[in-house]
Enzyme design. Structure first.
Site, PDB file in Angstrom:
ATOM      1  CG  MET A  85      32.277  44.050  54.969  1.00  0.00           C
ATOM      2  SD  MET A  85      33.344  44.986  53.880  1.00  0.00           S
ATOM      3  CE  MET A  85      32.980  46.682  54.359  1.00  0.00           C
ATOM      4  N   GLY A  86      32.215  40.503  52.330  1.00  0.00           N
ATOM      5  CA  GLY A  86      33.000  39.272  52.518  1.00  0.00           C
ATOM      6  C   GLY A  86      34.481  39.634  52.417  1.00  0.00           C
ATOM      7  CD  GLU A 121      31.104  37.657  32.689  1.00  0.00           C
ATOM      8  OE1 GLU A 121      31.940  36.739  32.690  1.00  0.00           O
ATOM      9  OE2 GLU A 121      30.893  38.385  33.670  1.00  0.00           O
ATOM     10  CB  ILE A 181      36.228  40.464  47.426  1.00  0.00           C
ATOM     11  CG1 ILE A 181      36.793  39.096  47.029  1.00  0.00           C
ATOM     12  CG2 ILE A 181      36.578  41.504  46.361  1.00  0.00           C
ATOM     13  CD1 ILE A 181      36.184  38.480  45.782  1.00  0.00           C
ATOM     14  CB  THR A 199      34.716  43.292  40.623  1.00  0.00           C
ATOM     15  OG1 THR A 199      34.475  43.590  42.002  1.00  0.00           O
ATOM     16  CG2 THR A 199      35.426  44.440  39.960  1.00  0.00           C
ATOM     17  CB  SER A 200      29.975  40.613  42.423  1.00  0.00           C
ATOM     18  OG  SER A 200      28.831  41.215  41.861  1.00  0.00           O
ATOM     19  NE  ARG A 201      30.225  34.672  39.109  1.00  0.00           N
ATOM     20  CZ  ARG A 201      31.495  34.740  39.529  1.00  0.00           C
ATOM     21  NH1 ARG A 201      32.145  35.890  39.509  1.00  0.00           N
ATOM     22  NH2 ARG A 201      32.113  33.658  39.940  1.00  0.00           N
ATOM     23  CB  ALA A 261      38.305  41.427  39.189  1.00  0.00           C
ATOM     24  CG  HIS A 311      34.730  37.618  34.799  1.00  0.00           C
ATOM     25  ND1 HIS A 311      33.528  36.938  34.907  1.00  0.00           N
ATOM     26  CD2 HIS A 311      35.311  37.509  36.017  1.00  0.00           C
ATOM     27  CE1 HIS A 311      33.401  36.451  36.124  1.00  0.00           C
ATOM     28  NE2 HIS A 311      34.472  36.786  36.815  1.00  0.00           N
TER      29      HIS A 311
HETATM   30  C1  GLV Z   1      35.765  35.028  39.604  1.00  0.00           C
HETATM   31  O1  GLV Z   1      34.851  35.594  39.085  1.00  0.00           O
HETATM   32  C2  GLV Z   1      35.639  34.244  40.777  1.00  0.00           C
HETATM   33  O2  GLV Z   1      34.521  33.986  41.234  1.00  0.00           O
HETATM   34  O3  GLV Z   1      36.672  33.834  41.294  1.00  0.00           O
END
Ligand code: GLV
Length: 351
Positions: free
Chosen positions: A180-181, A292, A183, A261-263, A313, A311
């Site tokens: 919960m940062g 990737e 994003i 959508t993180s890593r 997002a 990648h």
């Molecule tokens: C993208 O993946 C970022 O970390 O900004």
């Protein structure tokens, strides 16, 4: 016309990479590992720095990256540019690695600090854009947007059907936010509009986000067991690598959808493929993978209940321009012997 007022494209031509590193004679050289949007290059050039711009769409191969970093005073890098920690002490002039990303798992901030090199990122500016895209992935997977569109183009639309492309209802469902940062919080705000019940995990509770979105802090097992959708928003660290593996996937509902959508490495991908094949979970939407790009022929591409995007997002036009400009601002500060605005380490002493 003075150099300072030359248009962006002229700077691009002037500073386009044209040979081995070290040929640029200006006082300071900024190695930029890809063509970038916005005003970032002109801002760097206007401050009198020479730009060593890596040409083309593909990242510099490791040898070239090393050679260019060795000749540079600053580097503007992408998440896909892995900077080996042992390279940093061997780059005598390098003072800052400015990642055009919020994540910085491609560079070791402690190793950089030990070598006197700042590492910076681009926080804040991409949270909403990334959350938008994560929500698009959630909806696309839940409601079969990609599969139905593909089928329609292939002539599969014969009649309105009461049973075609049935999907999971998003409205009113339960969402689990892992991390919960900024994003994660932006994602939770969007979920409110869909009347979702929100559970979350993070190292510490986030009372402000709870007050705003009604999200409830729970353990990861509880979140996994109770959620219809699980969306990952945690950085990749030693403790989050492989966070979602066989045991965690087994806790999820057979109807659940995983969004990442993180890593890529936060999810154990082999375990994910097995879980999707076995019906342990219903689907996955992945903007990030390991590696990737994900090689064509990878088992994930063979699964109908998976959406994979490259990648992107944070790839809003204005957002990416802003990210590049923030990276440039960090470089400009360090080259002016000031602390950068977005440090993720603190070299003692800086070079
Ligand atoms: C993208 O993946 C970022 O970390 O900004």
């Amino acid at each position: 016309m003075s150099d300072r007022r030359l248009p962006f494209s002229t700077h691009m031509q002037r500073f386009r990479y044209a040979g081995p590193p070290g040929r640029l004679l200006a006082m300071t050289t900024v190695f930029v590992t890809r063509a970038i949007p916005g005003q970032a290059l002109s801002q760097l050039a206007a401050a009198g720095h020479a730009i060593d711009l890596w040409p083309g769409e593909l990242p510099p191969p490791p040898d070239a990256l090393a050679a260019h970093l060795r000749a540079a005073d600053a580097a503007l890098t992408m998440v896909s540019d892995r900077i080996p920690p042992e390279l940093l002490p061997a780059c005598p002039k390098l003072r800052v690695v400015a990642n055009m990303a919020v994540g910085y798992d491609n560079v070791d901030p402690a190793a950089a600090a030990a070598a006197g090199v700042w590492v910076t990122n681009t926080p804040g500016v991409l949270a909403d854009t990334t959350a938008d895209f994560a929500f698009a992935l959630l909806l696309a997977t839940a409601r079969q947007v990609v599969a139905s569109e593909r089928d329609t183009r292939a002539g599969g639309w014969k009649a309105w059907s009461p049973t075609a492309f049935l999907g999971a209802d998003v409205y009113g469902s339960t969402l689990g936010v892992v991390g919960m940062g900024q994003i994660g919080a932006a994602f939770a705000r969007r979920a409110q509009g869909f009347a979702m019940r929100i559970l979350y995990t993070s190292r510490t509770p986030k009372p402000a986000v709870e007050a705003e979105t009604g999200a409830r802090w729970v353990s990861l097992p509880e979140l996994l067991a109770a959620s219809d959708f699980v969306s990952i928003h945690t950085p990749l660290t030693a403790s989050t690598r492989g966070l979602i593996s066989t045991a965690e996937l087994a806790l999820m509902r057979p109807s659940a959808i995983l969004v990442n959508t993180s890593r890529g490495a936060v999810v154990d991908q082999e375990a994910l493929v097995a879980a999707l094949r076995a019906g342990t979970i219903a689907g996955a939407a992945l903007d990030v993978t390991e590696p990737e790009p994900l090689p064509l022929g990878h088992p994930l591409f063979m699964l109908p209940n998976v959406v994979v995007t490259p990648h992107i997002a944070s790839a809003g036009r204005a957002t990416r321009a802003r990210m590049a400009e923030i990276a440039a601002a960090n470089i400009l500060a360090v080259l002016a012997r000031k602390d950068p605005p977005n440090p993720v380490n603190r070299p003692v002493p800086p070079r």
